[in-house]
Design an enzyme around this catalytic site. Structure first.
Site, short mmCIF file in Angstrom:
data_model
loop_
_atom_site.label_atom_id
_atom_site.label_comp_id
_atom_site.label_asym_id
_atom_site.label_seq_id
_atom_site.Cartn_x
_atom_site.Cartn_y
_atom_site.Cartn_z
N CYS A 55 -20.63 -52.67 -53.01
CA CYS A 55 -20.03 -53.82 -52.33
C CYS A 55 -20.23 -53.63 -50.83
O CYS A 55 -19.78 -52.61 -50.27
CB CYS A 55 -18.54 -53.88 -52.65
SG CYS A 55 -17.68 -55.12 -51.68
N HIS A 84 -23.43 -60.11 -54.36
CA HIS A 84 -23.47 -61.35 -55.15
C HIS A 84 -24.72 -62.19 -54.84
O HIS A 84 -25.19 -62.95 -55.68
CB HIS A 84 -22.24 -62.21 -54.86
CG HIS A 84 -20.98 -61.76 -55.55
ND1 HIS A 84 -20.29 -60.65 -55.17
CD2 HIS A 84 -20.30 -62.29 -56.60
CE1 HIS A 84 -19.23 -60.51 -55.95
NE2 HIS A 84 -19.21 -61.50 -56.83
N CYS A 113 -24.75 -59.06 -49.36
CA CYS A 113 -23.58 -59.12 -50.25
C CYS A 113 -24.17 -59.01 -51.65
O CYS A 113 -25.14 -59.70 -51.96
CB CYS A 113 -22.83 -60.44 -50.08
SG CYS A 113 -21.60 -60.72 -51.38
N1 DGL Z 1 -20.04 -58.55 -53.43
C1 DGL Z 1 -19.28 -58.02 -52.36
C2 DGL Z 1 -20.13 -57.66 -51.18
O1 DGL Z 1 -21.18 -57.09 -51.40
C3 DGL Z 1 -17.99 -58.73 -52.05
C4 DGL Z 1 -17.97 -60.19 -52.15
C5 DGL Z 1 -16.56 -60.76 -52.09
O2 DGL Z 1 -15.76 -60.44 -52.96
O3 DGL Z 1 -16.26 -61.51 -51.14
O4 DGL Z 1 -19.77 -57.87 -50.05
#
Ligand code: DGL
Length: 257
Positions: free
Chosen positions: A74, A182, A180
């Site tokens: 993350c 995601h 990120c």
């Molecule tokens: N996927 C995470 C990142 O790499 C966090 C995304 C979130 O929960 O806002 O920052």
């Protein structure tokens, strides 16, 4: 240290599966655990204090599971919590931003764009870590607060993707980091506006870094069979199971803890 102990991965939701699935392919013999902190998703708009608290809870949980290492899959947690917790545990901790910045800074680049959460952008962790190794690289970080909800299936908004893509193109970057975990799941949507080959998914660099470090530290699991995998969530196990299937196809349902 027993080499067959598991490695724990965590993220706020399904995003970290972009790292987890690549690691699984690269090191199939490792026993692995994945923790999705859905109770606290999204991490991107949480305070530093909150993020440190989440990271400590998850670290304590993984330590109770007797892991040999923890992968902070993350960016937001790596940017805002890693520094505060890094010396408090007796296991290896791999944060995504700090682990990838050196390799990125060694590529022949002058202008690097970063799409990331509000928290990551505000921390300037990518700029700081990249310029630590190469101060000549200009870094432009753009926050995309809606993208995690789009990936988690809570929102559909192609206009928002277009808006930030155009904003980034004004900077004219040589490469754009999907900062990120995601965001790699939005690559198809993004490629409507920006060529796919401009994007860097740090997960590729990250898993190579982890492998190299495990080898150097004699931490590789020598057993030839495929290692076990266990999933944990802090909320919404059914939702995680349904969403994760789009990205990884876990063999078992997650355990709610
Ligand atoms: N996927 C995470 C990142 O790499 C966090 C995304 C979130 O929960 O806002 O920052």
């Amino acid at each position: 240290m027993k080499n067959d102990l598991p490695i724990g991965f965590f993220d706020s939701g399904v995003g970290g599966l972009s790292v987890f699935s690549k690691f699984r392919k690269l090191m199939p013999a490792e026993n692995v655990m994945y923790y999705a902190d859905l109770k606290n998703l999204p991490y991107g708009n949480k305070s530093q204090e909150e993020l440190i608290g989440f990271a400590r809870n998850i670290m304590d949980f993984f330590v109770s599971q007797n892991v040999k290492a923890v992968v902070i899959a993350c960016n937001t947690s790596s940017a805002l919590a890693y520094d505060s917790i890094k010396n408090d545990y007796d296991v290896k901790i791999y944060p995504i931003i700090q682990s990838c910045a050196k390799v990125i800074s060694q590529q022949k680049l002058l202008k690097v764009g970063v799409f990331a959460t509000k928290g990551t952008v505000k921390s300037k962790a990518y700029s700081r870590e990249i310029q630590k190794y190469n101060p000549m690289i200009e870094v432009c970080e753009i926050a995309c607060p809606n993208w995690v909800s789009i990936v988690e299936g809570k929102l559909s908004d192609n206009e928002d993707i277009k808006f930030h893509a155009e904003e980034m193109l004004e900077f004219n970057p040589d490469k754009i980091i999907l900062g990120c975990t995601h965001y790699p799941f939005l690559l198809n949507e993004l490629s409507e506006y920006i060529s796919k080959d401009i994007f860097i998914d740090p997960a590729d660099i990250f898993v190579d870094f982890i492998k190299k470090d495990l080898v150097e530290n004699g931490l590789i699991n020598g057993i030839k069979e495929r290692g076990s995998e266990t999933f944990f969530v802090s909320a919404e196990p059914e939702e995680f199971y349904a969403n994760s299937k789009m990205f990884y196809n876990p063999k078992s349902k997650p355990i709610l803890i």
